[in-house]
Design an enzyme around this catalytic site. Structure first.
Site, mmCIF file in Angstrom:
data_model
loop_
_atom_site.group_PDB
_atom_site.id
_atom_site.type_symbol
_atom_site.label_atom_id
_atom_site.label_comp_id
_atom_site.label_asym_id
_atom_site.label_seq_id
_atom_site.Cartn_x
_atom_site.Cartn_y
_atom_site.Cartn_z
ATOM 1 N N GLU A 78 26.424 3.173 41.378
ATOM 2 C CA GLU A 78 25.391 4.208 41.612
ATOM 3 C C GLU A 78 24.075 3.634 42.131
ATOM 4 O OE1 GLU A 78 26.328 7.098 41.744
ATOM 5 O OE2 GLU A 78 27.821 7.539 40.204
ATOM 6 N N HIS A 97 21.012 6.135 34.157
ATOM 7 C CA HIS A 97 22.085 7.114 34.366
ATOM 8 C C HIS A 97 23.051 7.018 33.192
ATOM 9 C CE1 HIS A 97 25.464 9.277 35.815
ATOM 10 N NE2 HIS A 97 26.169 8.206 36.084
ATOM 11 N N HIS A 99 26.129 9.238 30.437
ATOM 12 C CA HIS A 99 27.182 10.262 30.345
ATOM 13 C C HIS A 99 27.189 10.853 28.934
ATOM 14 C CE1 HIS A 99 29.867 8.108 33.634
ATOM 15 N NE2 HIS A 99 28.726 8.558 34.125
ATOM 16 N N HIS A 160 29.613 15.450 35.631
ATOM 17 C CA HIS A 160 29.479 13.995 35.626
ATOM 18 C C HIS A 160 28.605 13.495 34.463
ATOM 19 C CE1 HIS A 160 28.499 10.204 38.263
ATOM 20 N NE2 HIS A 160 28.605 9.912 36.975
HETATM 21 ZN ZN LIG Z 1 28.225 8.130 36.074
#
Ligand SMILES: [Zn+2]
Length: 219
Positions: A78, A97, A99, A160
């Site tokens: 990413e 980032h 999850h 996501h």
């Molecule tokens: Zn991810």
């Protein structure tokens, strides 16, 4: 070089994993670097590396074209999303980032979170939008995330996960936790069948406070 900054990235990545914001090797963390020659650089976690054994030398330094400047490992998939955030948001120096479960529930439902608690507005800037779906690691995902985040400090990525930013790593971590906490509160309140958003005049006041600290664009 940049050992101190790389250590910041390692510690934040470990904290992110310890707090349950990701499973396994998912998620990624970066910090904008100051370079004396004026190059635009960031230090970012490598792809697919376990956070428990992550060391300072595993952190990868890349430029804003995604070219590796330092480090042996492959930068996070990413990386382009982190670069696009730094390009769009001059005051942002750290990007995380994750999850997390409740953000992912919202990401699957595709529901924007309205302004429901005070600290959400003062730290994140108000409602939390859901960026349109695009494949992980794709330039489209980076574009959609930056566009949906706008001037705020967090956004949810459809089907996501989540993306949080801050002026430094501590702030980006705080925003990551607060984002998940807000999503959890919203999901539970929806389950009760009743959600009362903050009064509009309160949101306006708190947004003005947020803009006085983080503002670079109009909210
Ligand atoms: Zn991810």
């Amino acid at each position: 070089m940049w050992d101190c900054e790389k250590r910041d990235v390692v510690e934040a990545a470990r904290e992110m994993a310890q707090k349950g914001l990701v499973s396994g090797t998912a998620g990624n963390v970066s910090l904008r670097l100051k370079d004396s020659s004026g190059r635009r650089l960031l230090a970012i976690t490598p792809s697919g590396r376990d956070y428990d054994s992550l060391g300072v030398d595993d952190i990868v330094v890349v430029d804003f074209e995604g070219q590796r400047v330092e480090g042996e490992l492959r930068a996070s998939i990413e990386t382009v999303m982190h670069i696009e955030v730094y390009k769009a948001r001059k005051k942002v120096n750290a990007v995380i980032h994750t999850h997390p479960v409740f953000c992912s529930v919202i990401a699957v439902a595709g529901m924007e979170i309205p302004a429901i608690i005070d600290e959400q507005v003062t730290y994140i800037g108000g409602e939390i939008k859901v960026a349109d779906y695009a494949l992980p690691g794709s330039p489209e995902l980076a574009k959609n995330a930056v566009s949906a985040m706008g001037p705020r400090n967090a956004v949810i990525l459809a089907n996501h996960g989540a993306l949080s930013v801050g002026r430094d790593m501590r702030e980006a971590l705080t925003v990551s936790e607060l984002l998940e906490r807000t999503a959890k509160i919203y999901v539970i309140a929806l389950g009760l069948g009743k959600v009362k958003p903050l009064p509009a005049e309160v949101v306006e006041l708190e947004r003005a406070f947020f803009a006085s600290i983080y503002g670079e664009n109009k909210l």
